[in-house]
Structure formats: structure tokens, C-alpha cells
Design a protein around this motif. Structure first.
Motif, mmCIF file in Angstrom:
data_model
loop_
_atom_site.group_PDB
_atom_site.id
_atom_site.type_symbol
_atom_site.label_atom_id
_atom_site.label_comp_id
_atom_site.label_asym_id
_atom_site.label_seq_id
_atom_site.Cartn_x
_atom_site.Cartn_y
_atom_site.Cartn_z
ATOM 1 N N ARG A 245 -0.976 1.426 0.435
ATOM 2 C CA ARG A 245 -1.597 2.289 1.661
ATOM 3 C C ARG A 245 -3.209 2.035 0.380
ATOM 4 N NH1 ARG A 245 0.234 8.261 2.122
ATOM 5 N NH2 ARG A 245 -1.942 8.829 1.058
ATOM 6 N N GLU B 227 -5.979 3.762 -0.275
ATOM 7 C CA GLU B 227 -5.818 5.023 -1.494
ATOM 8 C C GLU B 227 -4.705 5.395 -1.338
ATOM 9 O OE1 GLU B 227 -8.867 5.352 -3.164
ATOM 10 O OE2 GLU B 227 -10.075 4.442 -1.845
ATOM 11 N N PRO C 69 -1.202 10.141 -7.870
ATOM 12 C CA PRO C 69 -2.618 9.291 -7.473
ATOM 13 C C PRO C 69 -2.855 8.284 -8.692
ATOM 14 C CG PRO C 69 -2.747 11.247 -9.296
ATOM 15 C CD PRO C 69 -1.222 11.635 -8.810
ATOM 16 N N THR D 69 -1.709 3.554 -7.302
ATOM 17 C CA THR D 69 -2.180 2.912 -6.398
ATOM 18 C C THR D 69 -1.708 0.748 -6.398
ATOM 19 O OG1 THR D 69 -3.202 1.500 -8.616
ATOM 20 C CG2 THR D 69 -4.634 3.339 -7.826
ATOM 21 N N LYS E 92 -7.151 -6.177 0.857
ATOM 22 C CA LYS E 92 -7.548 -4.173 1.703
ATOM 23 C C LYS E 92 -6.103 -4.191 3.087
ATOM 24 C CE LYS E 92 -10.239 -3.676 -1.123
ATOM 25 N NZ LYS E 92 -10.154 -2.624 -2.057
#
Ligand SMILES: [Zn+2]
Length: 302
Positions: free
Chosen positions: A242, A244, A250, A253, A275
Motif C-alpha cells: 500500500r 499508505e 498505521p 509501512t 512507489k
């Protein structure tokens, strides 16, 4: 690519279980009846109004909650459907054993047949027991493409099955597997060429069966794993990256997953700076291949 989540349609179990009943009728199996009287209805065969042929609310809710926990670490988004058209189709048949097709192999199943079956999921409780949590999350792991941890190429040298003991254990009530089924599901390691990528051996993986210590030469057992391990989460994160992290996780990452797996050097930099989820999966696979090759057979059990 990165920003567009893939959609996975789930459920669609109703038609599968209905077909199960219909198969019984098709075969003309009326054993137990004196003779098939015209117009007679078999004792115990009548449907109840609104009967949940394909899983009760509690079975489905427990499955949905645990499966959605897995999606948190991926760029996939579940869509729940009820019409038998899901890409992944889950049934709750207590006579079929728990099993699942692996990853996109679900798309090879005959239309409307179940791709995943969950056995012994109680209808009486809303919260999953530890055993149910293992069953549901383990089969969910297969849906995401995971194979068994105990059959991964990175099985360590100190974890060698005693074939005869394993055969005895899985031939008993509970599984009643044939020798070949036991080899296929437990003792036969997957070849590296059949593996997309592979982390280091993880005895806490949800993809690891619980084994008594008596089944290995080294007397090493494994626990009943009832949650995704950190390595499971990291592997999901790098295979389905992902941009984010999910709001419910959370800290997960890509960089965090890289650290959990101990990826260093140039590939770490490539993964963390990318990315594109496909590139991240490819870099992770490259690292994984290097790791497996560096084992040079030392840790691969044959
Ligand atoms: Zn399995």
C-alpha cells in the motif's frame, strides 16, 4: 497501479451447499428407507423455512472479521456478495475438512463451486475460539497465496519430520488423511521453483500447523498459532504493498515490513523508495531468492 486497489469478491457459498444437497438426491441414495414410496418424504430431509444452508450469521461474521484483518496489510479491498458470483467462495461444510485453493488458483475452480471450506466453525458463538481463529486465518492465508510454512523451502535443519509418526498422527480421527494426503499437506517440501517468494522460517506463522514435539527427530513442536505473526504481516505488506498504511495498522509501512524481515542493502533502498506495488513485490522476491540460494541446501530438508 499503486493507487488503484484490487477488488476481491468473496462469499457466494449458498449455491455450493445447495449443490451438495442436490448431489445426494441425484444419486438416489435412500438407504435407510424401507422402500421409496411415491409421495413419501424422507424423515429428516425436509428443509426448514429460511434455513441457513450455507453458514449461519455467526459463522459468517467470525470469518468476515478475521478475513478483513488480513486485508489491512494489503492493497486489496473485499467486496462481500451473496449471489454465488464471488471470486473467492467460502462454504461451511462440516464433512469436507478445512481447505482452500491458493491465491488466484481460486479462479480455476468450476463456476459457483466453493474455493474455500471452513469446517467446525460453531454457529453458537459470536467470538471465534482459538481453534476457530487458527482455522479461519490459516485458510485466509491460502486465499492470499500463502503455502504451508512447514513445507516452505526455508525449513531449518533442526526441524525434521519422522514420517511414520506424522502419518500416524494425520491418519487418525480428525483428519483421516491417506499417506499421500499427509505427504502433500505436511511432509513434502515445496520446491523453490514453485515458490514466488519466501521469508525466513517462522514457527509462529499462521501457515504453520500445530505439531507435537514427538513428530520431529529433534523433539521440536510448534504452537497453536491463532494470529497473524509479524512476519506474516510483513510478507503480506510487501506482496500487496500500500502507498499508505491502513488506518487500523498505521505502523505497518513498507519500511517497517522491510525491517521486520531483516532486508538490508541495495534491495532495502529499492523497496523503501519505490512507489509501485509490483516493483516492491519484485524486489522482495529478488531478496527472497537470494536468501534461498544463500542457504545452498544447508537448511533445506529433503
Ligand atoms: Zn493449509
Amino acid at each position: 497501479m499503486f493507487l488503484i486497489p484490487n477488488l476481491v469478491r468473496l462469499w457466494g457459498y449458498l449455491l455450493h451447499n445447495l449443490r451438495k444437497y442436490l448431489r445426494g438426491w441425484d444419486s438416489g441414495d435412500i438407504s435407510g428407507f424401507e422402500e421409496p414410496l411415491k409421495g413419501a418424504l424422507g424423515k429428516g430431509t425436509l428443509w426448514e423455512q429460511n434455513e441457513p444452508e450455507s453458514g449461519t450469521d455467526n459463522q459468517r461474521e467470525k470469518t468476515r472479521v478475521l478475513l478483513e484483518e488480513c486485508f489491512i496489510y494489503t492493497n486489496l479491498v473485499p467486496i462481500w456478495v451473496e449471489d454465488g458470483e464471488g471470486m473467492v467462495r467460502i462454504s461451511f461444510d462440516d464433512e469436507c475438512g478445512s481447505s482452500s485453493l491458493v491465491g488466484r488458483y481460486c479462479q480455476r475452480a468450476p463456476p459457483k463451486s466453493a474455493t474455500t471450506n471452513l469446517e467446525n466453525i460453531s454457529s453458537a458463538t459470536r467470538q471465534p475460539s482459538l481453534e476457530e481463529a487458527f482455522i479461519i486465518l490459516h485458510e485466509c492465508g491460502h486465499i492470499f497465496g500463502f503455502i504451508h510454512e512447514h513445507q516452505a523451502p526455508a525449513r531449518p535443519k533442526h526441524f525434521n519430520f519422522i514420517e511414520s509418526e506424522v502419518q500416524r498422527e494425520f491418519g487418525k480421527d480428525g483428519h483421516r488423511w491417506s499417506r499421500e494426503e499427509t505427504r502433500k499437506n505436511v511432509t513434502r517440501p515445496h520446491q523453490q521453483k514453485h515458490i514466488e517468494n519466501c521469508s525466513q522460517f517462522d514457527r509462529n506463522s499462521i501457515m504453520m500447523y500445530r505439531f507435537p514435539a514427538s513428530l520431529t527427530y529433534e523433539g521440536v513442536g510448534t504452537p497453536l498459532n491463532t494470529k497473524l505473526s509479524d512476519i506474516d504481516k510483513a510478507v503480506l505488506t510487501l506482496n500487496y504493498a500500500r502507498l499508505e498504511p491502513h488506518l487500523k495498522a498505521p505502523n505497518w509501512t513498507v519500511a517497517y515490513a522491510v525491517d521486520i524481515l531483516g532486508i538490508e542493502g541495495e534491495l532495502k533502498e529499492k523497496i523503501v523508495s519505490s512507489k509501485d506495488c509490483r516493483d516492491i513485490r519484485a524486489y522482495y522476491t529478488e531478496w527472497s531468492t537470494q536468501q534461498m540460494e544463500s542457504l545452498d541446501g544447508k537448511c533445506i530438508v529433503s
